[in-house]
Design a protein around this motif. Structure first.
Motif, mmCIF file in Angstrom:
data_model
loop_
_atom_site.group_PDB
_atom_site.id
_atom_site.type_symbol
_atom_site.label_atom_id
_atom_site.label_comp_id
_atom_site.label_asym_id
_atom_site.label_seq_id
_atom_site.Cartn_x
_atom_site.Cartn_y
_atom_site.Cartn_z
ATOM 1 N N SER B 282 39.490 37.790 1.776
ATOM 2 C CA SER B 282 38.107 37.429 1.521
ATOM 3 C C SER B 282 37.948 35.905 1.526
ATOM 4 O O SER B 282 37.022 35.364 2.138
ATOM 5 N N HIS B 286 35.943 33.633 4.151
ATOM 6 C CA HIS B 286 34.903 32.744 3.637
ATOM 7 C C HIS B 286 35.134 31.319 4.133
ATOM 8 O O HIS B 286 34.219 30.652 4.623
ATOM 9 N N LYS B 289 34.411 31.030 7.826
ATOM 10 C CA LYS B 289 32.992 31.146 8.177
ATOM 11 C C LYS B 289 32.249 29.829 7.912
ATOM 12 O O LYS B 289 31.262 29.543 8.573
ATOM 13 N N THR B 290 32.727 29.058 6.930
ATOM 14 C CA THR B 290 32.003 27.833 6.570
ATOM 15 C C THR B 290 31.994 26.810 7.714
ATOM 16 O O THR B 290 30.912 26.408 8.146
ATOM 17 N N LEU B 292 32.659 27.467 10.773
ATOM 18 C CA LEU B 292 32.069 28.172 11.906
ATOM 19 C C LEU B 292 30.541 28.139 11.805
ATOM 20 O O LEU B 292 29.842 27.994 12.818
ATOM 21 N N ALA B 293 30.055 28.253 10.573
ATOM 22 C CA ALA B 293 28.599 28.226 10.358
ATOM 23 C C ALA B 293 28.049 26.862 10.781
ATOM 24 O O ALA B 293 26.988 26.779 11.418
ATOM 25 N N SER B 294 28.787 25.779 10.441
ATOM 26 C CA SER B 294 28.339 24.439 10.836
ATOM 27 C C SER B 294 28.323 24.321 12.354
ATOM 28 O O SER B 294 27.354 23.833 12.943
ATOM 29 N N LYS B 296 28.153 26.636 14.655
ATOM 30 C CA LYS B 296 27.066 27.442 15.265
ATOM 31 C C LYS B 296 25.706 26.774 15.060
ATOM 32 O O LYS B 296 24.901 26.668 15.991
ATOM 33 N N GLN B 323 34.359 19.873 12.343
ATOM 34 C CA GLN B 323 34.427 21.247 11.816
ATOM 35 C C GLN B 323 35.401 22.100 12.629
ATOM 36 O O GLN B 323 36.047 22.997 12.090
ATOM 37 N N ARG B 326 38.691 21.159 11.334
ATOM 38 C CA ARG B 326 38.869 21.780 10.009
ATOM 39 C C ARG B 326 39.296 23.247 10.161
ATOM 40 O O ARG B 326 40.207 23.713 9.479
#
Lengths: 127, 504
Positions: B282, B286, B289-290, B292-294, B296, B323, B326
């Motif tokens: 998890s 998480h 995704k952080t 990856l979210a930036s 995207k 990112q 990272r």
């Protein structure tokens, strides 16, 4: 007058991206880097909408929402959107129903979709 | 002439002569008187013949008696194993011996009894062997049962405890001797097993059931156990069922009542590992995704043409770049950690000077420090500090500590690397003039994915660097890592390793 939106995320790059997109869409945006800052900003001036991360230092997203709901008691509920990287361990529908959250967007999310959801939530709120 | 006819012939002659004498005496009136000589001769002859016949008969009977006695004697003194031949022994008696048939029958009977006796002896010996084997098997089974760490209980078809090993005694806190034949439902702590036992025993076929239950451990804290129950039908229950069926004349179609073996396995650590694994997955997802979210979000902003000026576009591209780095670092760290923990990474511990590894780490981190205008100070001990370590792994740990210090030290700050000898141990430390840590941060700083609150100007960590350093230093090399810090005044990470001389 444009709507005032409070965004809270400890990931500064995400905060910056959402702030940038919402400002481009014509909203007035305030940023907070943790739940504590967001709570202070909320107390300083009640926003028209709150967008918050879930996992944050000082005060997590649920704690923040709980305080906002308590403070808002008797008023029309503040539209809230949650941005989270939490995955399978969170059943979104139940969480949304329990906390009265208008939308939960999973990271990675589309800034375009954030704007669309904000527009919908605010339109519903006004109506 | 047949030898046995002689006495009878002689007796006959004697009788004939006696008859002749009697006839001649009776015929005297007609033949005239016999002369006395002739009469005496007739009587003497008759008597002698009669005596001879009687003597002969006596001698013969005596001889036959002796032969019979000898034959019986030879039967009695014959070794037992002589009677175990396929055929009965041959008795050396003349065919006309009056006792021959009787003695032969006796020998045959003796032979038959001896064979049966031998069969019984063989059966008894086989039984004894079986008995010894059973006793040995039973002893072995008891030893195996006693040596098992897993608690084992055996419950009979009436739900009574019939066996329990020492582990079960400890877990359920009873004495097996005292609890013997007690209903399992009356034994404290065993009540949790009742549903599972009922479910196992009431099934028509032999079955194995499994479930997880919680029982108090030795210190009273709850521990998870996996309980496996396996039903069985005892030989006694089978016999009783068959007997009842034969008495009632109904076919034994009913399943005989079943007992059950209960085996418990402490899975507390397994559960905890599963929990840790779930949390780790998890947390990793998480953390992935952080960035990856930036990526995207900024790609979409660029695609949508939201970045109107060159400066903004460059800012967004730089964010995407950082990112991506990272994410790359995070994946590398996760893989490293997984490789170390799974033992895939081969560890080659070689005695070597600690300072040379630290200098290598220093040189690696120096460009990043210079880029942030941070002074990187090397204050290494002039002593030769031998350590028995895996070069690559310790270098990785030292780099993680140094780059962590550089990451959390504001521009213009200082990061100092020191080493020293310490009573057979060697020590190195990384001191920074960074943001410092709260006591809560200090407690959790080595937890996976734990990160202190970031500053806008600081690069994002993966939350795994210090955890990886701790694993390398403590788990891999038997050393210690600690941190002391005060908020706003910087932090000092200290690593202590066993000296190579001490390790021998």
């Amino acid at each position: 007058m444009s709507h005032d939106i409070l965004i809270c995320d400890d990931e500064l790059h995400i905060l910056r991206a959402v702030e940038f997109k919402l400002k481009r869409a014509g909203y007035s945006v305030r940023c907070a880097e943790d739940g504590g800052q967001a709570w202070e900003a909320f107390q300083a001036r009640r926003p028209d909408m709150l967008i918050t991360d879930l996992q944050m230092p000082v005060m997590n997203g649920f704690e923040l929402i709980e305080r906002v709901r308590q403070a808002d008691e008797g008023k029309p509920p503040l539209p809230i959107m949650m941005l989270t990287a939490k995955g399978y361990e969170m059943a979104c529908r139940e969480v949304a129903e329990q906390w009265g959250i208008q939308a939960i967007l999973a990271k990675p999310f589309s800034p375009r979709e954030v704007v669309e959801q904000v527009q919908m939530a605010l339109a519903e709120h006004v109506s | 002439m047949n030898r046995c006819g002689l006495p009878f012939w002689l007796a006959g002659c004697s009788l004939a002569l006696s008859l002749a004498a009697a006839v001649s005496w009776l015929a005297q009136p007609w033949l005239g008187p016999l002369s006395p000589q002739l009469a005496a001769l007739l009587y003497l002859g008759t008597t002698a013949l009669a005596l001879f016949a009687v003597t002969t008969i006596c001698v013969r009977w005596r001889r036959q008696l002796a032969q019979g006695k000898h034959a019986i004697q030879s039967l009695l003194t014959r070794p037992d194993h002589d009677f175990l031949d396929e055929k009965p022994p041959v008795i050396p008696l003349a065919a006309d011996h009056p006792l021959r048939d009787v003695i032969n029958n006796l020998a045959e009977r003796y032979h038959s009894l001896a064979s049966r006796l031998q069969d019984s002896e063989d059966a008894r010996a086989a039984l004894q062997v079986q008995l010894r084997k059973k006793a040995a098997d039973h002893e072995l089974a008891s030893l195996v049962l006693a040596s098992l760490n897993e608690p084992v209980l055996v419950v009979d078809e009436y739900g009574e405890l019939v066996q329990a090993n020492p582990s079960a005694e400890r877990l359920f806190n009873f004495n097996a001797g005292e609890a013997y034949r007690r209903a399992i439902r009356n034994i404290p702590r065993c009540e949790q097993l009742l549903d599972l036992l009922n479910d196992t025993q009431r099934r028509k076929t032999h079955t194995t059931r499994q479930e997880e239950i919680q029982l108090p451990g030795p210190d009273g804290s709850p521990r998870w156990h996996e309980v496996t129950t396996c039903s069985f039908t005892s030989a006694a229950a089978k016999e009783a069922e068959t007997l009842a069926a034969s008495e009632s004349g109904v076919l034994a179609t009913m399943q005989p009542p079943q007992g059950a073996v209960v085996v418990l396995r402490d899975i507390t650590s397994q559960k905890a590992a599963q929990q840790r694994y779930a949390e780790f997955v998890s947390a990793v997802s998480h953390e992935m995704k952080t960035p990856l979210a930036s990526i995207k979000a900024y790609v979409e902003l660029l695609v949508d043409g939201d970045a109107e000026d060159e400066e903004t576009r460059e800012e967004f591209l730089n964010i995407i770049n950082s990112q991506t780095d990272r994410l790359h670092r995070l994946i590398d760290n996760v893989l490293n950690l997984a490789r170390i923990e799974s033992g895939v990474v081969e560890i080659h511990k070689v005695s070597q000077p600690l300072n040379s590894i630290l200098i290598e780490a220093y040189e690696t981190v120096k460009p990043a420090a210079e880029a942030k205008n941070i002074t990187l100070v090397s204050a290494l001990s002039p002593l030769y500090l031998p350590v028995l370590v895996d070069h690559d792994q310790l270098l990785q740990a030292a780099i993680n500590l140094l780059s962590n210090a550089v990451k959390y030290t504001p521009e213009g700050g200082t990061v100092t690397l020191r080493s020293r000898n310490l009573d057979g141990e060697v020590q190195f430390e990384v001191e920074d003039t960074g943001v410092g840590l709260s006591p809560e941060n200090c407690r959790r700083i080595f937890d996976r994915f734990y990160r202190v609150k970031k500053d806008t100007h600081m690069a994002s960590g993966t939350g795994l660097g210090l955890s990886l350093a701790k694993t390398i230093i403590e788990d891999m090399h038997g050393g210690r890592i600690s941190v002391r810090s005060q908020l706003g005044e910087g932090s000092t990470f200290t690593v202590t390793l066993p000296g190579a001389a001490e390790l021998g």
